[in-house]
Design an enzyme around this catalytic site. Structure first.
Site, mmCIF file in Angstrom:
data_model
loop_
_atom_site.group_PDB
_atom_site.id
_atom_site.type_symbol
_atom_site.label_atom_id
_atom_site.label_comp_id
_atom_site.label_asym_id
_atom_site.label_seq_id
_atom_site.Cartn_x
_atom_site.Cartn_y
_atom_site.Cartn_z
ATOM 1 N N ASP A 97 -99.095 -35.902 -9.764
ATOM 2 C CA ASP A 97 -97.820 -36.259 -9.154
ATOM 3 C C ASP A 97 -98.158 -37.262 -8.057
ATOM 4 O OD1 ASP A 97 -95.507 -36.481 -7.687
ATOM 5 O OD2 ASP A 97 -95.471 -34.408 -6.991
ATOM 6 N N LYS A 106 -95.525 -46.026 -2.635
ATOM 7 C CA LYS A 106 -94.775 -45.863 -3.889
ATOM 8 C C LYS A 106 -93.477 -46.676 -3.872
ATOM 9 C CE LYS A 106 -93.037 -42.099 -6.801
ATOM 10 N NZ LYS A 106 -93.062 -40.642 -6.931
ATOM 11 N N GLU A 130 -90.607 -37.290 -13.539
ATOM 12 C CA GLU A 130 -90.816 -36.149 -12.641
ATOM 13 C C GLU A 130 -89.908 -34.945 -12.987
ATOM 14 O OE1 GLU A 130 -90.531 -38.077 -8.838
ATOM 15 O OE2 GLU A 130 -92.442 -39.089 -9.169
ATOM 16 N N ASP A 132 -83.858 -33.757 -7.634
ATOM 17 C CA ASP A 132 -85.167 -34.077 -7.052
ATOM 18 C C ASP A 132 -85.009 -35.099 -5.918
ATOM 19 O OD1 ASP A 132 -87.733 -34.866 -6.470
ATOM 20 O OD2 ASP A 132 -88.324 -35.277 -8.529
#
Ligand code: AMP
Length: 589
Positions: A8, A69, A146, A168
């Site tokens: 992850d 990211k 994800e 999420d």
């Protein structure tokens, strides 16, 4: 069977897991289950990753980077210790550390990984993530969404059929997905989100408010100095987390400037009102997600929370109001994605589990055509070919028509998005179909095929129907897929890491065959991908009880295909792939 780790790669924290004895197991990094996604270079030029890098965040703000990211898929460069790095390169340092920790903990060499990305990452961002993996010396077996990973981890602990909403909200991104679990099959029905919405934005709002207050009281701008700005950011993030458990949180930073302390109390009520508009956007996405799947909130059995920012009480309150059920943390929201990735790695590596994965594309893909818009003929109209929320892998074709007599070239650029005009969508790649029959009249059909694989990578082919001939498709190297020069980056990383104390140079970067990009392999990526898919299927057959002669023949074909890729002998690879495809086709039941 081989160990394939699941990673992850988070905005704020990253984690790595693997399947051990049928269960997802997290691998500790520096004694912790997650590692801050932070990279720095210290004064001596040593590369720091994770906790070590966080420790120098305030004293060396110019040489430390967080939240990389958010830049994935962009051309933004980050300057660290006087050197320039791409987002792929910075992310590769994070991935390399996770890989090394896994190697040490599992006492086995790690070559392959599954890496997760937000469901709403576009092609360019997925490609950047894959490239970061290659730069870290990993073969990226699969890029998975994800929420899908979270559902796999969740499903592994249950046996009931369920309709779940996976909400999420992490440090940098948000997505919501509708997932149906039926007979052990995890199927993502629809997905919506925002790749630029998360806890970092909430920190920024708080930091701005505290800095404004300081400015009013002392006439000093805390954001003007990088060191005090970093301290402010760290302090507000800590206070924000406290506000999830307490109605008030105090910030006390001694000598935030040469002479002044920072002392302020924040209230949960004020904070939550500040972020409410952002959270409302997430609820709007949730309704779109339900609408796409033609479901009402009442059809949902469970709302599952993923990502650190879902600990905010207002998130629970707004979800409860929208869904009329209590949202739940089934497994630690910081770890569930890595655990799912670890399980998926295990499945690909040939280990037994009882779940199967059906993923979807969150975007529509199509071509730019001359079409009718608002009653007028107009160029640059978006013609969808693969619609969003279609399960992947998928292959879809549409017919288009030439405009003029004897037309020899068709331009059909590829875009992703939902808008009617291509200008409002994201450009994926330029396509030019050349050498069409020059005798064909206008309105001659051209069949375009779009093939999207499980990693979200798109392949396009075109056939001129009137002649029955498959025509060449030219992909411009300016396309989204190819503007990052992986070969150059590999060299860069090798050189850069050699000069960093503590890194012995990236000799483990995967240079060969399977991770070749289109330009590495002279446009043979389709063939290589086909060979790679076949390899996976053939290896599954080898693990089953097949006849010894057949097994030997498959092994021989696999070895020869590997050599052909290495030597770039494409004709030989083509014929080997055909033979292997025939064998696999007849032997699979
Ligand atoms: P993730 O990307 O899932 O690791 O989530 C990281 C984000 O969650 C960061 O913005 C954190 O500040 C935020 N976060 C972590 N713990 C809490 C908490 N207790 N309350 C609110 N936000 C949190």
């Amino acid at each position: 069977m081989e160990t394939i780790i699941g990673i992850d790669l988070g905005t704020t924290n990253s984690a790595v897991a693997t399947l051990v004895k049928g269960k997802a197991e997290l691998i500790e990094i520096d004694g912790e289950p997650t590692m801050p996604s932070c990279v720095g270079i210290d004064k001596a030029g040593k590369l720091l990753v994770g906790r070590e890098a966080v420790n120098q965040l305030v004293i060396e703000p110019e040489s430390t980077v967080l939240s990389i990211k958010r830049s994935m898929g962009s051309d933004n460069k980050t300057s660290l210790g006087g050197k320039e790095f791409s987002p792929e390169e910075i992310s590769s340092f994070i991935l390399k550390k996770l890989k090394d920790c896994a190697k040490e903990s599992l006492k086995t060499d790690i070559k392959k990984a599954v890496i997760t990305v937000p469901a709403y990452f576009n092609d360019k961002q997925r490609k950047a993530t894959r490239d970061a993996g290659i730069l870290a010396g990993l073969e990226v077996e699969r890029i998975i969404n994800e929420p899908t990973a979270a559902s796999i981890a969740y499903e592994a602990n249950k046996s009931d059929d369920e309709r779940m909403l996976v909400y999420d909200l992490g440090g940098g991104t948000f997505d919501v997905s509708l997932v149906v679990v039926e007979d052990g099959v995890v199927e993502v029905k629809s997905s919506h989100g925002d790749t630029n919405l998360g806890g970092d934005d909430f920190d920024q709002l708080l930091a701005d408010q505290v800095a404004d207050d300081f400015m009013k009281r002392h006439n000093i701008d805390l954001k003007a100095d990088l060191r005090s700005e970093r301290r402010l950011k760290i302090a507000v993030e800590k206070a924000k987390c406290e506000l999830s458990d307490k109605p008030f949180a105090k910030i006390m930073e001694e000598y935030i400037t040469d002479e002044l302390h920072l002392e302020i109390e924040l209230s949960r009520h004020d904070y939550e009102e500040m972020i409410r508009p952002h959270l409302q956007k997430t609820i709007d996405c949730l309704h779109k997600c339900l609408k796409d799947a033609s479901m009402l909130p009442s059809a949902i059995d469970k709302v599952m929370l993923v990502g650190g920012s879902t600990r905010t009480p207002l998130v629970h309150e707004m979800l409860r109001e929208a869904m009329k059920i209590e949202p739940r943390f089934e497994i630690n929201p910081d770890l569930i994605v890595a655990m799912g990735a670890g399980i998926q790695g295990g499945i690909i590596g040939g280990f037994e589990t009882n779940s199967t994965l059906v993923d979807i594309t969150p975007y529509t893909f199509g071509a730019s055509v001359v079409g009718v818009h608002d009653g007028f003929e107009q160029p640059d109209v978006f013609a969808p070919i693969i619609h969003r929320n279609t399960p992947v892998p998928v292959s879809k074709s549409e017919v288009f028509y030439t405009i003029s007599d004897g037309q020899e070239v068709v331009h059909a650029d590829i875009y992703q998005g939902e808008e009617r005009l291509v200008i409002d969508n994201v450009f994926v790649g330029e396509f030019k179909i050349e050498g069409l029959s020059n005798k064909a009249p206008a309105q001659s059909p051209i069949v375009m095929n779009l093939e999207l694989d499980v990693n979200g990578i798109l392949k396009v082919t075109a056939v001129e129907k009137s002649t029955g001939l498959e025509k060449s498709v030219v992909m411009d190297t300016k396309s989204v897929e190819n503007n990052f020069d992986i070969n150059k980056a590999k060299q860069n990383i090798k050189t850069l890491t050699k000069t960093m104390e503590g890194e012995d140079g990236r000799e483990d970067i995967v240079d060969d065959d399977e991770n070749d990009t289109v330009e590495d392999a002279g446009g043979k990526s389709d063939l290589i991908n086909r060979a790679k898919d076949l390899k996976t299927r053939a290896e599954k057959l080898l693990d089953s009880s097949i006849d010894e002669d057949d097994a030997n023949e498959i092994k021989d074909l696999l070895d020869k295909s590997k050599d052909a890729i290495k030597e770039k002998e494409w004709e030989a690879l083509e014929s080997l792939t055909e033979s292997l495809s025939d064998m696999v086709f007849y032997m699979e039941d």
